[in-house]
Write an enzyme that holds these catalytic residues in place. Structure first.
Site, short mmCIF file in Angstrom:
data_model
loop_
_atom_site.label_atom_id
_atom_site.label_comp_id
_atom_site.label_asym_id
_atom_site.label_seq_id
_atom_site.Cartn_x
_atom_site.Cartn_y
_atom_site.Cartn_z
N GLU A 120 0.81 -1.20 0.00
CA GLU A 120 0.00 0.00 0.00
C GLU A 120 0.85 1.25 0.00
OE1 GLU A 120 -2.09 -1.53 3.40
OE2 GLU A 120 -1.00 -0.17 4.71
N CYS A 133 3.63 8.33 0.88
CA CYS A 133 4.22 7.35 1.79
C CYS A 133 4.28 6.03 1.04
CB CYS A 133 3.34 7.25 3.04
SG CYS A 133 3.86 5.96 4.18
N CYS A 140 7.24 -7.49 6.04
CA CYS A 140 8.42 -6.96 6.73
C CYS A 140 8.94 -8.05 7.65
CB CYS A 140 8.06 -5.73 7.55
SG CYS A 140 9.48 -4.89 8.31
N CYS A 144 8.15 -6.03 14.63
CA CYS A 144 7.76 -5.13 15.73
C CYS A 144 6.32 -5.47 16.13
CB CYS A 144 7.90 -3.67 15.31
SG CYS A 144 9.56 -3.26 14.73
N CYS A 147 3.12 -3.29 15.15
CA CYS A 147 2.96 -2.89 13.75
C CYS A 147 2.25 -3.99 12.97
CB CYS A 147 4.33 -2.61 13.14
SG CYS A 147 4.31 -2.37 11.35
N CYS A 375 0.72 1.80 9.13
CA CYS A 375 1.55 0.79 8.53
C CYS A 375 0.91 -0.60 8.35
CB CYS A 375 2.78 0.68 9.43
SG CYS A 375 4.07 -0.34 8.83
N1 SAH Z 1 10.48 -0.14 8.83
C1 SAH Z 1 10.53 1.30 8.87
C2 SAH Z 1 9.31 1.95 8.23
C3 SAH Z 1 8.08 1.48 8.92
S1 SAH Z 1 6.63 2.40 9.15
C4 SAH Z 1 10.62 1.76 10.32
O1 SAH Z 1 10.38 0.95 11.20
O2 SAH Z 1 10.97 2.92 10.55
C5 SAH Z 1 6.99 3.98 9.72
C6 SAH Z 1 6.73 4.22 11.21
O3 SAH Z 1 5.43 3.81 11.64
C7 SAH Z 1 7.73 3.49 12.09
O4 SAH Z 1 8.24 4.40 13.04
C8 SAH Z 1 6.86 2.45 12.75
O5 SAH Z 1 7.40 2.02 13.97
C9 SAH Z 1 5.55 3.19 12.90
N2 SAH Z 1 4.40 2.34 13.19
C10 SAH Z 1 4.19 1.06 12.83
N3 SAH Z 1 3.01 0.62 13.31
C11 SAH Z 1 2.45 1.64 13.97
C12 SAH Z 1 1.22 1.80 14.68
N4 SAH Z 1 0.35 0.80 14.80
N5 SAH Z 1 0.97 3.01 15.24
C13 SAH Z 1 1.86 4.04 15.12
N6 SAH Z 1 3.02 3.94 14.45
C14 SAH Z 1 3.33 2.75 13.89
#
Ligand code: SAH
Length: 383
Positions: A120, A133, A140, A144, A147, A375
Site C-alpha cells: 500500500e 508514503c 516486513c 515489531c 505494527c 503501517c
Molecule cells: N520499517 C521502517 C518503516 C516502517 S513504518 C521503520 O520501522 O521505521 C513507519 C513508522 O510507523 C515506524 O516508526 C513504525 O514504527 C511506525 N508504526 C508502525 N506501526 C504503527 C502503529 N500501529 N501506530 C503508530 N506507528 C506505527
C-alpha cells in the site's frame, strides 16, 4: 551486493534470529525503465535491437508527462510502440482499492504486484506540500509487535521500479487534479509504508536516485524532501551516511532503554540503543541533516515521565547543536493488539520533559486513521 543481501561484506552480521532474506528462486518483478539509469535504458534497447535514442522518449513519457497510456506516446513509431513499451514500460502493479479520508486529501491505495503480493501507499496533500508514503517490501521481517505489517513476516523485497511507481502514481493523481486543491506536484516522499527500507538497501537507493534524477531521467525531486525511516540497521545507516544523497533519516526508536526496545523493536537485540543512536548522530554530523526520532506513544508501555527524561538524556548526550528532533506518533492500535494510544495528558508531559532537555519535539498528526493509515493495516485486512 544483491538486494537480498543486507550485510556489508566488511561488517558481517552473524546469526540473525529475524527473517532478513526473502525466499530464493522467486520470479523477479518485470524490468522497467525506472530500474535503470539513462545509460542502462539505452543499452537495454540496443541489446534488443531497438534504437537506443527511444529510451529518452520513453523516459520523458514516464517521468516527464507521467503518461500511462501508450496510445498517447505519438512520437514513437506505431510499428515499434508496443515493443518499446513492453521492453521498458511494463505494467508493474494494479490498484485493488483506493480509500479516501480528510475530504479526499488523504488517499490510500492497495496495490497488487505481478505475483499477487499486496502493498500500500498513501498520498497526503497539505496546504504547502504533497507527500507520498511508499512501501519498500511486501511484508516486513522486523517483527515489531505493535505494527500490522510486522505480524505477517517478509514476503519479498520490492524492485526499484515498484517503489518508484507508487510515487509516479501519486504524481499522476496530483497532476490530473484528482486531489482537491487543483493540479499540483508531489514534493515529499517518506519510506514509512510497508517494509524496512534499509533491509532492501540496493533497490531503495535506486529508487531514491530515480526520484532525484533530473527530469526526464527521473522525477527531479529534492533529496531534502525524501525521508528514509528505519528500525536502525546500524551497518546500513553507516552505508547511507557515505552515500552522498542528503535524504532525511528517521529512526524508529520507540524506547530509550534496551530492555523495553528489545521487546518493541526486536532488532535491538542485535544493535543496542547506544549503537543505533550513535549511528544516527553520525549521520547528522556527516550530512548536516537533522535526524528525526520516531516514537510511537503506547499507553503505560513507553510513555512514562522517566522514559521521557531518559530519552532526553540519551539524545542530549550527543550535544545540542540541533542534530535531532523527536516526532511522537500517537499509536494507531492494530486489531487484536494489547496496546493503545497514550493519554493526551501523558503525551503533553512527555513533550514538556523532552523540551526541558532542549530536544525539539512534535506530535505527528493522525491523518487517515479511519482508513487504517497505520503501517500495513489495509493489506493485513485484505490478506
Ligand atoms: N520499517 C521502517 C518503516 C516502517 S513504518 C521503520 O520501522 O521505521 C513507519 C513508522 O510507523 C515506524 O516508526 C513504525 O514504527 C511506525 N508504526 C508502525 N506501526 C504503527 C502503529 N500501529 N501506530 C503508530 N506507528 C506505527
Amino acid at each position: 551486493m544483491s538486494p537480498s543481501d543486507p550485510v556489508q561484506p566488511d561488517q558481517p552480521i552473524k546469526t540473525l534470529p529475524l527473517v532478513f532474506d526473502e525466499p530464493r528462486g522467486r520470479k523477479k518483478p518485470p524490468r522497467h525503465l525506472a530500474d535503470l539509469d539513462e545509460a542502462g535504458r539505452k543499452a537495454l534497447l540496443e541489446e534488443m535491437g531497438l534504437p537506443g535514442f527511444r529510451a529518452k522518449q520513453l523516459s520523458m513519457h514516464y517521468f516527464g508527462r507521467l503518461a500511462d497510456d501508450p496510445a498517447t506516446m505519438t512520437d514513437l513509431p506505431a510499428t515499434q510502440r508496443d515493443e518499446l513499451v513492453a521492453a521498458l514500460l511494463p505494467a508493474l502493479m494494479t490498484p485493488l482499492r483506493t480509500m479516501e479520508a480528510d475530504k479526499g486529501t488523504t488517499r490510500k491505495t492497495l496495490w497488487k504486484l505481478f505475483d499477487g503480493a499486496l502493498v500500500e501507499s498513501v498520498l497526503m496533500r497539505y496546504p504547502d506540500r504533497a507527500t507520498v508514503c511508499v512501501s519498500s517490501q511486501a511484508g516486513c521481517g522486523m517483527a515489531c509487535p505493535f505494527c500490522a505489517t510486522g505480524q505477517g513476516g517478509l514476503q519479498r523485497n520490492m524492485s526499484t521500479a515498484e517503489i518508484v511507481e507508487q510515487v509516479v502514481a501519486g504524481a499522476r493523481s496530483m497532476a490530473r487534479g484528482e486531489v482537491p486543491g487543483g493540479p499540483g506536484r508531489v514534493s515529499n516522499v517518506v519510506f514509512m509504508g510497508m517494509g524496512e527500507p534499509l533491509a532492501n538497501y540496493k533497490a531503495v537507493i535506486g529508487a531514491v536516485r530515480r526520484l532525484v534524477d533530473p527530469s526526464p531521467a527521473g522525477l527531479g525531486m529534492s533529496a531534502r524532501g525524501i525521508t528514509v525511516s528505519t528500525v536502525g540497521l546500524v551497518p546500513r545507516i553507516r552505508q547511507l551516511t557515505e552515500e552522498g544523497i542528503p535524504v532525511t533519516l528517521a529512526l524508529s526508536l520507540h524506547a530509550p532503554d534496551d530492555e523495553l526496545r528489545n521487546e518493541l523493536v526486536p532488532i535491538n537485540t542485535r544493535f543496542s540503543v547506544a549503537e543505533t543512536v550513535e549511528a544516527a548522530w553520525n549521520y547528522a554530523a556527516t550530512t548536516k541533516r537533522r535526524v528525526s526520532i520516531e516514537y510511537a506513544m503506547m499507553r503505560g508501555i513507553n510513555d512514562q515521565a522517566e522514559r521521557a527524561d531518559l530519552l532526553g538524556d540519551v539524545l542530549s548526550s550527543y550535544g545540542d547543536w540541533g542534530w535531532v528532533h523527536v516526532n511522537l506518533i500517537p499509536l494507531n492500535p492494530t486489531p487484536g493488539s494489547k496496546w493503545t494510544a497514550s493519554d493526551p495528558k501523558d503525551e503533553r508531559e512527555f513533550v514538556r520533559r523532552l523540551e526541558a532537555k532542549g530536544i525539539p519535539t512534535t506530535v505527528r498528526d493522525t491523518r487517515g486513521r479511519e482508513i487504517d493509515g497505520a503501517c500495513g493495516q489495509l493489506a493485513a485486512t485484505e490478506a
